[in-house]
Write a protein that holds these residues in place. Structure first.
Motif: not given
Length: 275
Positions: A24-30
């Protein structure tokens, strides 16, 4: 130095850190990296070769290396330190596991990964340090550490160096973390509180602190955001790897910290903003 009943109450009665899968890279970033919130990441180290980093591996492959190990004195105010070889320290850890000392010697912040070990893992962009040493030392490993932790060893309450961020992987063992958002800093007495056995007579304001807590197991990575006080209790003997990092996601916080502390950052800041 540890009140086990109090520690259990922290585990039972406080908000536990969010957990996310590494996919969940986008979730981790955001939700975490960009807004400076701690998080537990699962699966990121699944393909790393760090599983070979067992106590027996270090005893056999790195046993002649010598490092300082530390613990607090009886008053809990000063460090007691001695130099030991890994081939002698690891049996000490294993013997301690049979009847854990409440105040064991801890090998942390002195064992930097050697070049062969640095090849065992690859980081995602959000953990990559583009300026691995603030003092212009080109050696990447200066902000990387291997911790060999006996049961009941502690890393006390602190903010990471120059407000950098960090990640920590448990390879073996188990850790308990407490995190305090920056708005709770006035309650923490500059990190003088022992969060695992607080003296409320001495640190009365600490009663109002509400940490985010986390139990970390093998294969799990904890992200420590810039500027958050945190502390760690090793619940079970083991090996972990940690790296501090400065990159485009936290450089503004690092610069603000350095400016407030009177640390020159013009060249540091230029290198980050150009790339």
């Amino acid at each position: 130095m540890i009140d086990k009943t109090y520690v259990q109450s922290l585990i039972d009665n406080n908000v536990h850190m969010d957990e996310v899968d590494a996919s969940e890279q986008e979730l981790i970033m955001d939700n975490y990296i960009l807004v400076s919130e701690p998080v537990k990441i699962k699966g990121l180290a699944a393909d790393w070769k760090t599983n070979r980093w067992t106590l027996d591996f270090f005893k056999e492959q790195k046993g002649e290396l010598s490092f300082p190990v530390k613990r607090k004195d009886a008053a809990g105010t000063k460090d007691e330190q001695k130099e030991v070889k890994l081939k002698d320290y690891i049996p000490y850890m294993q013997e301690n596991e049979k009847n854990p000392d409440d105040n064991p010697y801890y090998l942390n912040t002195s064992f930097h990964p050697t070049e062969d070990l640095l090849q065992d893992y690859t980081l995602p962009d959000y953990f990559t340090c583009r300026f691995n040493n603030f003092r212009n030392d080109p050696d990447r490993s200066t902000l990387s550490w291997i911790y060999l932790a006996p049961t009941n060893s502690v890393t006390g309450l602190h903010i990471d160096t120059i407000a950098s961020s960090a990640w920590n992987l448990v390879i073996s063992g188990r850790k308990f973390w407490v995190f305090y958002p920056p708005e709770q800093n006035p309650l923490l007495y500059g990190g003088a509180v022992n969060p695992f056995a607080p003296d409320f007579n001495k640190h009365e304001l600490y009663k109002k602190a509400n940490p985010i807590v986390c139990v970390q197991n093998p294969g799990e990575i904890i992200f420590t955001p810039s500027g958050w006080y945190h502390a760690v209790l090793n619940l079970k003997m083991g090996v972990s790897l940690t790296e501090n990092f400065i990159n485009r996601y936290n450089i503004e916080k690092v610069k603000a910290y350095c400016d407030a502390a009177g640390i020159p950052t013009a060249q540091l800041y230029e290198q980050f903003t150009q790339g």
